[in-house]
Design an enzyme around this catalytic site. Sequence first.
Site, mmCIF file in Angstrom:
data_model
loop_
_atom_site.group_PDB
_atom_site.id
_atom_site.type_symbol
_atom_site.label_atom_id
_atom_site.label_comp_id
_atom_site.label_asym_id
_atom_site.label_seq_id
_atom_site.Cartn_x
_atom_site.Cartn_y
_atom_site.Cartn_z
ATOM 1 C CB SER A 27 64.989 -6.944 -3.102
ATOM 2 O OG SER A 27 64.815 -8.316 -3.387
ATOM 3 C CE1 TYR A 71 69.727 -7.257 -5.699
ATOM 4 C CE2 TYR A 71 68.177 -8.815 -4.746
ATOM 5 C CZ TYR A 71 68.433 -7.678 -5.487
ATOM 6 O OH TYR A 71 67.385 -6.965 -6.023
#
Length: 335
Positions: free
Chosen positions: A128, A153
């Site tokens: 990501s 995350y």
Amino acid sequence: MTTILVTGAAGFIGYHLSRRLLEDGHEVVGVDNLNTYYDPALKLQRLQRLTAYEGFDFHRFALEDGDRLQALMRERDIRVVVNLAAQAGVRYSLDNPRAYIDANVVGFLNVLEACRHHGVEHLIYASSSSVYGANTQMPFSTGHNVDHPVSLYAATKKSNELMAHTYSHLYGLPVTGLRFFTVYGPWGRPDMAYYLFTQAIAQRRPIKVFNHGQMKRDFTYIDDIVEGIARLLEHRPAPNTSPLTGSAAPYKVYNIGNNKPVELGRFIEVIEQRLDIPAIRDYQPMQPGDVPETYADVDELIRDVGFRPSTSIEEGLGRFIDWYTGYHQPISVAP
């Protein structure tokens, strides 16, 4: 024709990639746990569309079940794996940290172990853009330091990169990591800003605009993401002999982004124009875990597979809103 395991097959990117692979003539073994992070009905409808293809084989379980994954790998003799399964979302991680460790760390370890023990020829996994943290050096390059994540995350995605490199180094497993930049498009995730904004504007409700609108995102249309993955499937990384890393592992990380940040205000304007409804803006401060800007350097992607994501925000949001109004309009758009 290749049999390809796609984890997270009922998810947004997993659905679109699976469909592309099936249309290209591959067989796809899909895995998803159909969790309730957002409405499973959308996931089930994606799955229903995939099961119309003869070459699609779906299995429902979580990657935390390592024994089930190992058994599936033995049963289907899978040689290529695309790992897209993960607990998504930055803000959700503030209140539900264990979900991220279970799905993104334990689950990914099980994927690596399965690849190691079953002779997988290429593992591609989703990282990501969040790994860049609050980096202010633009555009984000895979050569930049990513040791300072600002959300759990992001930390789990950085952990995935470290774990994947270790397995590549120890076992010679060819691995490609992909740092996605704000993916959007039809059949997308209802928790993402573009979906929430469209829904609220259509219903004449206020939208929360964080950081008082002083945000930029490198919005990347789903078809560009899928094209990048499809090209990289056939581009297994060679052992890396760069003196900068000191690593000889067959391991590579790429950015896949539109290479053109868009201001949040412009993004909202395009939605307003397509819906022909003005937005009611509720300006909010920056949220914990958020970053003010993302911007992808995609030079390595262009160099290695000859592809640059290029769908404009006007074209991409137009396609999303066309899908959204067909999917939701009878129940969502206020009179």
